[in-house]
Design a protein around this motif. Structure first.
Motif, mmCIF file in Angstrom:
data_model
loop_
_atom_site.group_PDB
_atom_site.id
_atom_site.type_symbol
_atom_site.label_atom_id
_atom_site.label_comp_id
_atom_site.label_asym_id
_atom_site.label_seq_id
_atom_site.Cartn_x
_atom_site.Cartn_y
_atom_site.Cartn_z
ATOM 1 N N SER A 21 2.516 8.350 -2.774
ATOM 2 C CA SER A 21 1.983 7.412 -1.805
ATOM 3 C C SER A 21 2.745 6.094 -1.900
ATOM 4 O O SER A 21 3.157 5.688 -2.986
ATOM 5 N N CYS A 22 2.942 5.461 -0.770
ATOM 6 C CA CYS A 22 3.603 4.160 -0.717
ATOM 7 C C CYS A 22 2.724 3.220 0.105
ATOM 8 O O CYS A 22 2.539 3.449 1.309
ATOM 9 N N ASP A 23 2.214 2.192 -0.550
ATOM 10 C CA ASP A 23 1.395 1.200 0.135
ATOM 11 C C ASP A 23 2.276 0.032 0.559
ATOM 12 O O ASP A 23 2.986 -0.543 -0.268
ATOM 13 N N ALA A 24 2.192 -0.311 1.835
ATOM 14 C CA ALA A 24 3.022 -1.381 2.378
ATOM 15 C C ALA A 24 2.156 -2.569 2.762
ATOM 16 O O ALA A 24 1.169 -2.413 3.487
ATOM 17 N N SER A 25 2.534 -3.738 2.275
ATOM 18 C CA SER A 25 1.797 -4.948 2.620
ATOM 19 C C SER A 25 2.554 -5.690 3.704
ATOM 20 O O SER A 25 3.368 -6.561 3.425
ATOM 21 N N ALA A 26 2.313 -5.316 4.934
ATOM 22 C CA ALA A 26 2.991 -5.954 6.052
ATOM 23 C C ALA A 26 2.157 -5.789 7.303
ATOM 24 O O ALA A 26 1.778 -4.663 7.652
#
Length: 124
Positions: A21-26
């Motif tokens: 999983s890759c969480d992106a803060s954007a």
């Protein structure tokens, strides 16, 4: 600025599965092409899979085609990589990346933001 944090790596036996999983803060997550790359010990970083901004188009490296599936969830700003039938040669650090280019060939230089990676180890 896009911050990417990978998770889900670990140790698995050959033939097993893992989901990264890759969480992106954007706030503009939906604008970006997202990709997964990997780097094995003593090897150059290589492309694994990419998905376009809408999630409607994907491209895979030949080495993972039919075994790995990339997907994205806009509501959660998350990109997933489902990895099945894992083999020892899949052992590597897996990196999530974001960029603005999408195409049949994606290179390191096409991606603007990178996570720190998550280690996947496949035992024989």
């Amino acid at each position: 600025q896009v911050l990417l944090v990978e998770s889900g790596g670990g140790l698995v036996q050959a033939g097993g599965s893992l989901k990264l999983s890759c969480d992106a803060s954007a706030r503009t997550f939906s604008r970006y092409t997202m990709g997964w790359f990997r780097q094995g010990t003593g090897k150059e970083r290589e492309f694994v899979a990419t998905i376009n901004w809408s999630g409607g188009s994907t491209v895979y490296a030949d080495s993972v085609k039919g075994r790995f599936t990339i997907s994205r969830d806009h509501a959660k700003n998350t990109v997933l990589l489902q990895m099945n039938s894992l083999q020892p040669e899949d052992t590597a650090i897996y990196y999530c990346a974001a960029g603005l280019k999408f195409g049949s060939v994606i290179r390191d230089g096409d991606m603007n933001y990178w996570g720190k990676g998550t280690l996947v180890t496949v035992s024989s």
